[in-house]
Design a protein around this motif. Sequence first.
Motif: not given
Length: 496
Positions: A306-311, A316-322, A363-371
């Motif tokens: 999984v490389a470009g497939a993660a993008i 497509d799934e997370m809708k974080m980017i267009e 892993v490693g999420l904190t309150r400040g972690a964002g998109r």
Amino acid sequence: MGKYIAALDQGTTSSRAVIFDEKGAFVASHAIEFPQIYPKPGWVEHDPEQIYQSQVKALKMAVQKSGVNAKDILAVGVTNQRETTIVWEKATGKPVMNAIVWQCRRTAPLVERLKKDGLGNTIRDRTGLIPDAYFSGTKLQWILDTIDDARKRAENGELIFGTVDTYLVWRLTNGKAHVTDATNASRTMLFNIREQAWDDVLLRAMNIPKRMLPEVVDSSQIVGVIDKEILGVEIPIAAMAGDQHAALYGQGCFVPGMAKNTYGTGCFVLMNTGARPVNSRNNLVTTVAWRLDGKPTYALEGSVFVAGAAIQWLRDEMKMIETAAETNEIASSVPDNGGVYLVPAFTGLGAPHWDMYARGTIVGLTRGAGRAHVVRATLESIAYQSEDVLGAMINDSGIRMEMLRVDGGASNNDFLMQYQADILGANVMRPQVTETTALGAAMLAGRAAGLWDDGALKNIWQPEKCFKPQMPALEREKQLRQWKRAVEKAKSWAEE
Ligand code: ADP
């Protein structure tokens, strides 16, 4: 009036043809998609006639688009999807069934039987491959087991076998050449890569008559001419090579320690290891990079699932980017990953971790972690996974990696390429011509046709951009350590 080389790039989903000029510069191309056939879950077939017709049409269209007179085309090089298996009648050219495509899993039980019979290590030692249904051997065995009278007819010389290179050349030469090159042979699980010959022990184990196999030739050698019917003139076919092997050549990775990575849906990594085949302790595949003047050059091959497939997943799934391309800017908008690591083990982990039960993890999420951190962590994961594979290659071979040459859709991402250079501590170079598979086939053909000598071949590859490592060594080590810890968290998650 110049001189030209045509490359036929017969891929899994489309047949392409590319015309290059005498400097190796791109002139024109045409691609035609053809149908995928899924008879059952996990089974994949192609219609050989559709492979052939789409390839011939692509060639005609590319020649037409280029405005080149067919008689100025000095030679044709063939490169192809590997391992896909075809059996046809010698007298008529009629296939006994559809091509069984490399992705097809139908022969997994036959592979299990080979392993149970204690042939696992024999296969590894002789073919350089890890016993798997991907490779042609058990696909051919299945056809001979399944189609009425097929084995008997093969023994009589009525039926012959070929991978896609072999079938195309057989058709293009009107049945005059029944050949394959050493790179394609090295993907059959029937070819002894050390002795450069079909392996009698493996042929016996899979009950395959030797008589039906093609003659194994060099990757750069005239094997016949394209029938006059096709373009109105006869043109020599002067090269054959599997697609990944052609890409390594097209990237100009002529020296041991030079490697290429194709960043597509997954990553395909190959490293030139020179005149001796390297045994992998990390379950990488040992393969023939190419064979010139009877002398094989070897390579180690590995992939990232999984490389470009993660993008695509971000989009497509997370809708974080267009769009995939905007990840470059988003990742660069934060100074670092903020301690966030994403392991896209959606289907398990390959080399060198080999854990089919691993699953995707952040892993490693904190309150400040964002998109932006998550997007950045996703891009970084492509670089880390590639480093894992290249690290295993360096480890196995003891060869220092000189540089990495890159192609494929995601290699256009400057952030990713810079991060790759940083994490590898080596130069990452992106070429001007990113059609490296077709270019490699053209280079091999131009060599055999006498258009290019070794000096000229070296000059065909030209950099578009070089990414130099900028990260301090201590920082690199820290990041790699954190990545390895993240991978540990992803392991053994799925339960069966
Ligand atoms: P394939 O041949 O496997 O279909 P391509 O070489 O066409 O792949 O590359 C497409 C893949 O690369 C897709 O998975 C896409 O998400 C990814 N991709 C394309 N452009 C970019 C980019 N600028 N940045 C990151 N990923 C990209």
